[in-house]
Design a protein around this motif. Structure first.
Motif, PDB file in Angstrom:
ATOM      1  N   ARG A  91       0.886  -1.160   0.040  1.00 51.92           N
ATOM      2  CA  ARG A  91      -0.066  -0.008  -0.093  1.00 51.92           C
ATOM      3  C   ARG A  91       0.971   1.367  -0.081  1.00 51.92           C
ATOM      4  N   VAL A  92       0.266   2.336  -0.201  1.00 53.65           N
ATOM      5  CA  VAL A  92       0.829   3.637  -0.207  1.00 53.65           C
ATOM      6  C   VAL A  92       0.122   4.538   0.726  1.00 53.65           C
ATOM      7  N   ILE A  93       0.906   5.524   1.423  1.00 50.39           N
ATOM      8  CA  ILE A  93       0.335   6.449   2.105  1.00 50.39           C
ATOM      9  C   ILE A  93       0.676   7.978   1.808  1.00 50.39           C
ATOM     10  N   GLY A  94      -0.117   8.781   2.332  1.00 57.43           N
ATOM     11  CA  GLY A  94       0.674  10.308   1.946  1.00 57.43           C
ATOM     12  C   GLY A  94      -0.379  11.208   2.752  1.00 57.43           C
ATOM     13  N   THR A  95      -0.036  12.620   2.657  1.00 55.85           N
ATOM     14  CA  THR A  95      -0.693  13.603   3.359  1.00 55.85           C
ATOM     15  C   THR A  95      -1.879  14.174   2.684  1.00 55.85           C
ATOM     16  N   LEU A  96      -2.781  14.555   3.456  1.00 50.42           N
ATOM     17  CA  LEU A  96      -3.985  15.230   2.819  1.00 50.42           C
ATOM     18  C   LEU A  96      -3.814  16.876   3.155  1.00 50.42           C
ATOM     19  N   LEU A  97      -4.198  17.701   1.997  1.00 48.52           N
ATOM     20  CA  LEU A  97      -4.014  19.014   2.191  1.00 48.52           C
ATOM     21  C   LEU A  97      -5.704  19.497   2.081  1.00 48.52           C
ATOM     22  N   GLY A  98      -5.902  20.644   2.596  1.00 51.51           N
ATOM     23  CA  GLY A  98      -7.167  21.121   2.407  1.00 51.51           C
ATOM     24  C   GLY A  98      -7.556  22.279   3.335  1.00 51.51           C
ATOM     25  N   THR A  99      -8.984  22.478   3.676  1.00 53.56           N
ATOM     26  CA  THR A  99      -9.248  23.636   4.598  1.00 53.56           C
ATOM     27  C   THR A  99     -10.403  22.999   5.731  1.00 53.56           C
ATOM     28  N   VAL A 107     -11.075  18.272   1.389  1.00 53.63           N
ATOM     29  CA  VAL A 107      -9.593  17.751   0.812  1.00 53.63           C
ATOM     30  C   VAL A 107      -9.487  18.375  -0.631  1.00 53.63           C
ATOM     31  N   THR A 108      -8.379  19.156  -1.046  1.00 49.68           N
ATOM     32  CA  THR A 108      -8.445  19.890  -2.245  1.00 49.68           C
ATOM     33  C   THR A 108      -7.025  19.116  -2.658  1.00 49.68           C
ATOM     34  N   ASN A 109      -6.017  18.705  -1.926  1.00 44.26           N
ATOM     35  CA  ASN A 109      -4.773  18.261  -2.404  1.00 44.26           C
ATOM     36  C   ASN A 109      -4.289  17.113  -1.534  1.00 44.26           C
ATOM     37  N   GLU A 143      -3.969  26.102   2.068  1.00 45.58           N
ATOM     38  CA  GLU A 143      -4.137  24.722   2.348  1.00 45.58           C
ATOM     39  C   GLU A 143      -3.184  24.256   3.381  1.00 45.58           C
ATOM     40  N   VAL A 144      -3.790  23.573   4.583  1.00 43.84           N
ATOM     41  CA  VAL A 144      -3.049  22.873   5.543  1.00 43.84           C
ATOM     42  C   VAL A 144      -3.145  21.675   5.645  1.00 43.84           C
ATOM     43  N   ARG A 168       0.372  15.215  15.906  1.00 44.90           N
ATOM     44  CA  ARG A 168       1.124  16.327  16.162  1.00 44.90           C
ATOM     45  C   ARG A 168       1.195  17.273  15.251  1.00 44.90           C
ATOM     46  N   GLU A 169       0.950  16.994  13.997  1.00 43.24           N
ATOM     47  CA  GLU A 169       1.110  17.945  12.833  1.00 43.24           C
ATOM     48  C   GLU A 169      -0.231  18.728  12.474  1.00 43.24           C
ATOM     49  N   ALA A 170      -1.540  18.337  12.999  1.00 42.11           N
ATOM     50  CA  ALA A 170      -2.684  18.713  12.819  1.00 42.11           C
ATOM     51  C   ALA A 170      -3.658  18.376  13.894  1.00 42.11           C
TER      52      ALA A 170
END
Length: 333
Positions: A91-99, A107-109, A143-144, A168-170
């Protein structure tokens, strides 16, 4: 109905709905106790929990939690990162960005984050994630980080550890899962929100509760979706973007079809073939009230004036481009 997923210590598991003790108010808290533990809580005494006669309590946050709005570009990016994954990666993982607002998370990016998983451990390149986020902030400061995604159908033991980092990041990050293996015949997309649970001063667990997921798109994204939809039935064919005039003609045709559907419904209601729906009537009344009251002559005058303005702007832009090109040639000479 999918119940919340709970991590007690290091082992996540999903509540079995047949084991729920359903309370009338539906306001429940998540943890697992035996009868001795319940009595000790009521009497404020300490005791060791035993795995017999357990009671299950939970909070259905899919009703009370925020609505997750996902844009198509996010789903396309997740699918692309899964197709480009390293050999042997499950599998793959990643960060979600948005408002984020009071009632929803948009979630926009997103971007993928390199990681390695085994049965005993998981390693995530945190430095890469931080650098990518800093680069994204230069392009889209609004975007955060709103959470993270993972391909697959289930939440694993490693998901709890990764989610702890994003906590811890959000604030209250969401966890998005995308079933790229199509286990149920379609690409299931689910969102979760975690909550700490447990006895004060004792072992603390994590509960993942499902959230409502909706899909939202900009006008530019809709163009890409329509283009992909045309290639769904014939994947081996090539389709390009149509001209502006063809898009206007297609939009006018769709409006005409919708008006024909509305007129057919009204005629069926007036003739008694179909029962009137009050909600549909309110929508139609709202639609009629939005149409401006204007005569045909005034509308034609307004349209011609707008066309003349458009032609003037087009002429001035072409003249500017020609003058810039001529100035560049003169400078070279």
């Amino acid at each position: 109905v999918d119940g919340p997923i709970v991590s007690l210590g290091d082992r996540p598991f999903r509540f079995n709905p047949t084991h729920f003790l359903c309370l009338p108010s539906a306001l429940m808290i998540g943890w697992v106790f035996d009868e001795a533990s319940v009595q000790s809580l009521l009497s404020h005494q300490e005791t060791k929990a035993t795995p017999t006669k357990r009671l299950f309590f939970f909070l259905d946050m899919s009703v009370y939690g925020p609505v997750v709005k996902i844009h198509p570009v996010v789903l396309a990016s997740i699918g692309d990162s899964y197709e480009r994954r390293n050999e042997g990666a499950s599998r793959v993982i990643g960060t979600l960005l948005g408002t984020i607002d009071k009632h929803s998370v948009e979630v926009t990016n997103c971007f993928s984050v390199p990681h390695n998983e085994s049965e005993d451990e998981v390693a995530v390149d945190m430095e890469f994630a931080k650098n990518m986020y800093e680069l994204h902030k230069r392009v889209s400061p609004s975007e955060v980080i709103v959470g993270w995604y993972a391909t697959g159908f289930e939440i694993t033991e490693h998901s709890v550890l990764i989610h702890e980092y994003y906590s811890r990041e959000a604030t209250n990050p969401i966890h998005l899962t995308m079933d790229t293996a199509l286990q149920s015949g379609k690409m299931n997309i689910r969102a979760y929100l975690s909550a700490q649970m447990g006895v004060l001063g004792k072992t603390v667990g994590v509960m993942f509760t499902p959230l409502s997921v909706k899909y939202k798109y900009y006008d530019t994204e809709r163009i890409g979706i329509d283009l992909l939809e045309r290639t769904r039935d014939a994947p081996n064919t090539t389709n390009g973007l149509t001209s502006d005039l063809c898009q206007v003609g297609g939009a006018a045709g769709r409006v005409q079809d919708m008006l024909a559907t509305v007129l057919t419904y009204i005629e069926d209601v007036l003739s008694g073939k179909q029962t009137a729906d009050n909600s549909v009537g309110r929508y139609l009344m709202d639609l009629v009230n939005k149409v401006p009251k204007i005569t045909a002559e005034d509308f034609e005058t307004m349209l011609n004036s707008n066309i003349n303005d458009l032609l003037m702007v087009t002429y001035l832009s072409n003249l500017t481009q020609a003058q810039i090109a001529l100035n560049e040639k003169i400078v070279v000479l």
